[in-house]
Design a protein around this motif. Structure first.
Motif, PDB file in Angstrom:
ATOM      1  N   LEU A  29      -0.675  -2.511  -3.525  1.00 40.24           N
ATOM      2  CA  LEU A  29      -1.708  -3.208  -2.640  1.00 40.24           C
ATOM      3  C   LEU A  29      -2.949  -2.173  -2.694  1.00 40.24           C
ATOM      4  O   LEU A  29      -2.623  -1.041  -2.231  1.00 40.24           O
ATOM      5  N   SER A  30      -4.194  -2.649  -2.486  1.00 39.41           N
ATOM      6  CA  SER A  30      -5.184  -2.043  -2.122  1.00 39.41           C
ATOM      7  C   SER A  30      -5.232  -1.509  -0.668  1.00 39.41           C
ATOM      8  O   SER A  30      -4.277  -2.171   0.185  1.00 39.41           O
ATOM      9  N   ALA A  62       6.345  -0.225  -2.522  1.00 42.55           N
ATOM     10  CA  ALA A  62       7.145   0.371  -3.439  1.00 42.55           C
ATOM     11  C   ALA A  62       8.394   0.941  -2.847  1.00 42.55           C
ATOM     12  O   ALA A  62       9.604   0.914  -3.082  1.00 42.55           O
ATOM     13  N   THR A  63       8.051   1.690  -1.716  1.00 44.50           N
ATOM     14  CA  THR A  63       9.111   2.206  -0.883  1.00 44.50           C
ATOM     15  C   THR A  63      10.295   1.432  -0.300  1.00 44.50           C
ATOM     16  O   THR A  63      11.339   1.859  -0.534  1.00 44.50           O
ATOM     17  N   ALA A  79       0.061  -4.269   9.268  1.00 39.58           N
ATOM     18  CA  ALA A  79       0.821  -3.638   8.612  1.00 39.58           C
ATOM     19  C   ALA A  79       0.092  -2.234   7.835  1.00 39.58           C
ATOM     20  O   ALA A  79       0.284  -1.061   7.953  1.00 39.58           O
ATOM     21  N   LYS A  80      -0.882  -2.721   6.992  1.00 36.02           N
ATOM     22  CA  LYS A  80      -1.682  -1.622   6.492  1.00 36.02           C
ATOM     23  C   LYS A  80      -2.583  -0.792   7.480  1.00 36.02           C
ATOM     24  O   LYS A  80      -2.642   0.427   7.354  1.00 36.02           O
ATOM     25  N   ASP A  84       3.506   2.284  -0.400  1.00 33.59           N
ATOM     26  CA  ASP A  84       3.862   2.177  -1.646  1.00 33.59           C
ATOM     27  C   ASP A  84       4.113   3.707  -1.904  1.00 33.59           C
ATOM     28  O   ASP A  84       4.630   4.110  -3.090  1.00 33.59           O
ATOM     29  N   GLY A  85       3.552   4.750  -1.100  1.00 38.83           N
ATOM     30  CA  GLY A  85       3.949   5.958  -1.330  1.00 38.83           C
ATOM     31  C   GLY A  85       4.249   6.841   0.083  1.00 38.83           C
ATOM     32  O   GLY A  85       4.681   5.945   1.060  1.00 38.83           O
TER      33      GLY A  85
END
Length: 300
Positions: free
Chosen positions: A152-153, A132-133, A247-248, A96-97
């Motif tokens: 996502l957390s 988001a990316t 992936a996380k 996301d960032g």
């Protein structure tokens, strides 16, 4: 020379502050990585058990499909049957960032290569974006998203991603696309990740010829077929969720590595600036001594 000394001193101070921030972020990412690795290991236990049960249930049906391909039978679960591919679905997992090094760029570069090499038109594929990316990247290039999931957390629960994984399996069953791939960075270790494209649907990794002895017989209620119809979507969802967890983990490892590199670079800059500061200070002192000696000599 005084202004130069002050400027160097200010740069050293600001770089030290940056180093403290990146060091703290490195420690946070390391903690997240440890938790994520433990979470991934726990999930693997569940995933292996689900696969074992599904393989046991699906083996007879897969063999039956092979035996009745020419009979026109259509009462077998669509997730097990390969059909002509008119459109391909891709679940692309990014962060996301930023502050994760080349984690996102490697994924997105590979995806653009896949789109260009494997498809003649954007109408031949559909993208589901997690992160988001990736969503912003595809939108900026005019690639239509079927769905996107953001924020996502750090250790996502299945409840967080239930909607998107359920939607992906439903879209396949409704023939929105005819095959589904999940594209992400696989976590190898804290320093290495590997881009993966895994085919999730149709389910083709269950070997109907696999022979395995089970310690006890299963008692089925209401029937094997009805249970299988419930388990196959869950199995497909578990594959997608497992890729998200993987992936996380790779994302946290990339963040940890990026912050470690940034901290090391900051220390190197501080060392170089300190040397420059000492040289400038020594030069200023030498110049002052020279001026004093020169002034004293002029008074004689």
């Amino acid at each position: 020379m005084g202004a130069s000394l002050n400027e160097i001193k200010q740069r050293i101070t600001s770089t030290k502050k940056t180093s403290q921030i990146t060091k703290a972020m490195h420690m946070v990412s390391a903690s997240k990585l440890t938790k994520s690795e433990a979470h991934a290991k726990k999930f693997q236990v569940y995933a292996e058990k689900v696969r074992e049960v599904v393989t046991h249930l699906a083996a007879q049906q897969l063999l039956a499909i092979e035996d009745t391909k020419t009979s026109g039978a259509t009462d077998y679960n669509s997730m097990l049957i390969t059909r002509p591919v008119k459109k391909t679905g891709y679940i692309v997992i990014t962060s996301d960032g930023g502050l994760v090094g080349g984690y996102n760029s490697s994924i997105l570069k590979q995806m653009m290569s896949i789109f260009e090499q494997d498809h003649q038109s954007p109408d031949d594929y559909v993208v589901i974006s997690i992160g988001a990316t990736g969503a912003e990247f595809f939108k900026a290039r005019g690639i239509q998203l079927a769905y996107e999931l953001r924020n996502l957390s750090d250790q996502p629960s299945f409840e967080e991603v239930r909607k998107i994984v359920h939607m992906a399996t439903s879209m396949y069953q409704n023939e929105v696309f005819d095959e589904l791939y999940v594209c992400y960075n696989h976590h190898v270790n804290s320093l290495t990740s590997q881009f993966r494209v895994e085919k999730m649907l149709p389910i083709s990794d269950l070997d109907p010829g696999e022979k395995k002895e089970y310690e006890q017989e299963y008692i089925f209620e209401p029937s094997k077929d009805e249970i299988l119809n419930q388990l196959l979507p869950q199995y497909a969802e578990s594959l997608i969720y497992g890729a998200i967890v993987d992936a996380k983990t790779a994302e946290h490892a990339a963040g940890m590595t990026a912050m470690k590199t940034a901290t090391d670079n900051a220390k190197k800059i501080i060392d170089d600036l300190t040397i420059s500061y000492n040289r400038a200070r020594q030069g200023a002192i030498t110049q002052e001594i020279t001026e004093i000696v020169g002034g004293a000599a002029a008074l004689e």
